[in-house]
Design an enzyme around this catalytic site. Structure first.
Site, PDB file in Angstrom:
ATOM      1  N   HIS A   1      44.932  14.709  50.960  1.00 48.67           N
ATOM      2  CA  HIS A   1      43.638  15.148  50.425  1.00 48.67           C
ATOM      3  C   HIS A   1      43.387  14.639  49.012  1.00 48.67           C
ATOM      4  CE1 HIS A   1      42.896  18.746  53.386  1.00 48.67           C
ATOM      5  NE2 HIS A   1      43.463  17.708  53.982  1.00 48.67           N
TER       6      HIS A   1
ATOM      7  N   ASP B   1      47.895  12.496  56.347  1.00 46.75           N
ATOM      8  CA  ASP B   1      47.282  13.666  56.985  1.00 46.75           C
ATOM      9  C   ASP B   1      46.118  13.230  57.857  1.00 46.75           C
ATOM     10  OD1 ASP B   1      46.710  16.291  57.632  1.00 46.75           O
ATOM     11  OD2 ASP B   1      45.669  16.727  55.756  1.00 46.75           O
TER      12      ASP B   1
ATOM     13  N   GLU C   1      51.765  17.474  61.281  1.00 49.18           N
ATOM     14  CA  GLU C   1      51.294  17.726  59.917  1.00 49.18           C
ATOM     15  C   GLU C   1      52.330  17.229  58.903  1.00 49.18           C
ATOM     16  OE1 GLU C   1      48.512  18.810  58.705  1.00 49.18           O
ATOM     17  OE2 GLU C   1      47.512  19.371  60.570  1.00 49.18           O
TER      18      GLU C   1
ATOM     19  N   ASP D   1      40.516  13.259  62.537  1.00 60.99           N
ATOM     20  CA  ASP D   1      39.511  13.473  61.484  1.00 60.99           C
ATOM     21  C   ASP D   1      40.211  13.621  60.137  1.00 60.99           C
ATOM     22  OD1 ASP D   1      40.507  16.024  62.443  1.00 60.99           O
ATOM     23  OD2 ASP D   1      38.932  16.992  61.262  1.00 60.99           O
TER      24      ASP D   1
ATOM     25  N   GLU E   1      39.984  19.048  63.002  1.00 61.71           N
ATOM     26  CA  GLU E   1      40.964  19.971  62.446  1.00 61.71           C
ATOM     27  C   GLU E   1      40.622  20.308  61.008  1.00 61.71           C
ATOM     28  OE1 GLU E   1      44.639  21.372  60.404  1.00 61.71           O
ATOM     29  OE2 GLU E   1      43.404  19.628  59.959  1.00 61.71           O
ATOM     30  N   GLU E   2      40.084  19.317  60.292  1.00 64.99           N
ATOM     31  CA  GLU E   2      39.749  19.522  58.888  1.00 64.99           C
ATOM     32  C   GLU E   2      38.435  20.284  58.716  1.00 64.99           C
ATOM     33  OE1 GLU E   2      41.822  19.003  56.750  1.00 64.99           O
ATOM     34  OE2 GLU E   2      43.052  17.253  57.153  1.00 64.99           O
TER      35      GLU E   2
ATOM     36  N   HIS F   1      45.437  15.273  64.586  1.00 73.59           N
ATOM     37  CA  HIS F   1      43.992  15.125  64.406  1.00 73.59           C
ATOM     38  C   HIS F   1      43.670  13.786  63.765  1.00 73.59           C
ATOM     39  CE1 HIS F   1      44.117  16.035  59.996  1.00 73.59           C
ATOM     40  NE2 HIS F   1      45.113  16.820  60.338  1.00 73.59           N
TER      41      HIS F   1
END
Length: 373
Positions: free
Chosen positions: A344, A102, A159, A73, A130-131, A71
């Site tokens: 994150h 990520d 991931e 995003d 995805e997030e 992903h």
């Protein structure tokens, strides 16, 4: 050949807070087209969960079809970064930026790995959601592949699975996730005249107290025990002398492959009904548990990791959900990527050395997939 650092920097320079669209996809398409990929981009969905942009890039060759899923995003960067979260700066051997681990770094590494050979059938399944809710992301890509008659034989999701060192962990499954809302109705009234009202709070408390005693299972050979967590309790009563008209709570359940999301919703509904037949229980299954039994795919990835790093990876099912929960319906799928220590977080970063070593591992996986047929 593609330089994974340069491509990662170009991707990180684009603000792609979920749902991602536009320029970040332009960057990836510009890298993939010259190395023989047919790129199919499409935008789908309406507010509030859309629109979402997705990309399916396929390079057809001989042998089995190896897919890579990821992903573009990212979560919002937050405050307190040393520099801009979109600067893609390298400092002291680390590449900084939101999405570095990520998972723009892994996408760049796989694209670079694919540029080292033109053999085999290889695809990239890339979403911009995805997030977020993931309503119009990987599931829409799976529908797109079905409409085109495309079905991978095996898939790696990039991931960030590594913990202490690159390659120390491969995810071969994930627990499922379901959110459940419980609403208990009452009858509003003055606290001095409780016989003229009906306080729903004691019944909700009783429901939650019983839920706290529930042990769903003890885990199994590959999964840790399932768990139920109360994540919110709400009454919304601004007055101290009023019995409220309703009370509600929210649960989140992470469950292993001995359960299904719908069965857990039904179980909570039956429990609530024992305390109040008027209780309303609704649920939303984010994903079911899945397991790719250790075998050819996990061995393929493990052998490549060991060849490049000397590390023998653990096979794990811990952590949250990922889009592998959707892809597992298509073909065997495992997750493997960078070290997840900063995902994150403020000042998310990947070691440049790990970015190049991940490229080496993915390249080795592609070669081994072709050789093993």
């Amino acid at each position: 050949m593609i330089d994974p650092l340069a491509l990662a920097q170009a991707l990180l320079a684009e603000d792609s807070v979920t749902p991602a669209r536009g320029r970040v996809f332009d960057v990836l398409e510009a890298a993939l087209t010259p190395i023989g990929f047919d790129v199919d981009r499409f935008t789908i969905g309406e507010a509030p969960d859309g629109p979402v942009e997705n990309m399916l890039a396929v390079r057809t060759g001989s042998g089995p079809h190896l897919a890579f899923a990821g992903h573009l995003d990212v979560v919002p960067p937050g405050e307190g970064w040393q520099g801009s979260p979109w600067s893609a700066e390298v400092r002291d051997g680390l590449l900084y930026g939101r999405g570095a681990v990520d998972m723009k770094g892994a996408i760049a590494a796989f694209a670079a790995a694919a540029s080292r050979t033109d053999a085999g059938t290889v695809s990239l399944i890339i979403t911009g959601d995805e997030e977020g809710p993931a309503t119009f992301g990987t599931r829409a890509l799976i529908d797109r592949m079905a409409s085109r008659g495309i079905r991978p034989d095996q898939c790696i999701v990039g991931e960030p699975t590594s913990t202490a060192a690159l390659g120390d962990t491969i995810k071969i499954g994930r627990r499922g996730s379901v959110n459940i809302w419980i609403s208990v109705p009452g009858r509003q009234g003055h606290v001095a005249y409780p016989h003229l009202a009906d306080n729903p709070i004691p019944r909700l408390v009783a429901i939650l107290a019983e839920i706290e005693t529930v042990a769903l299972d003890q885990g199994n050979a590959w999964f840790q025990p399932s768990n139920i967590e109360v994540t919110d309790i709400a009454v919304g009563n601004p007055a101290h002398n009023v019995i409220p008209a309703a009370a509600s709570a929210r649960l989140s359940i992470r469950f292993n492959d001995t359960h299904s999301g719908d069965a857990l919703i039904a179980r909570i509904a039956a429990l609530a009904a024992r305390h109040d037949s008027a209780a309303i229980v609704t649920g939303r299954v984010s994903g079911e548990a899945f397991l790719t039994t250790p075998g050819p795919l996990s061995t393929l990835v493990s052998d490549a990791i060991t060849a490049v790093t000397g590390v023998v990876p653990d096979l794990s099912t811990t952590g949250g959900t990922s889009d592998a929960r959707f892809l597992a319906k298509l073909c065997p799928v495992v997750e493997f990527g960078l070290i997840n220590a900063t995902m994150h977080k403020v000042d998310e970063a990947v070691a440049v050395e790990d970015l190049y070593r991940l490229t080496d591992i993915y390249a080795d996986v592609i070669v081994r997939a072709i050789e093993r047929g």
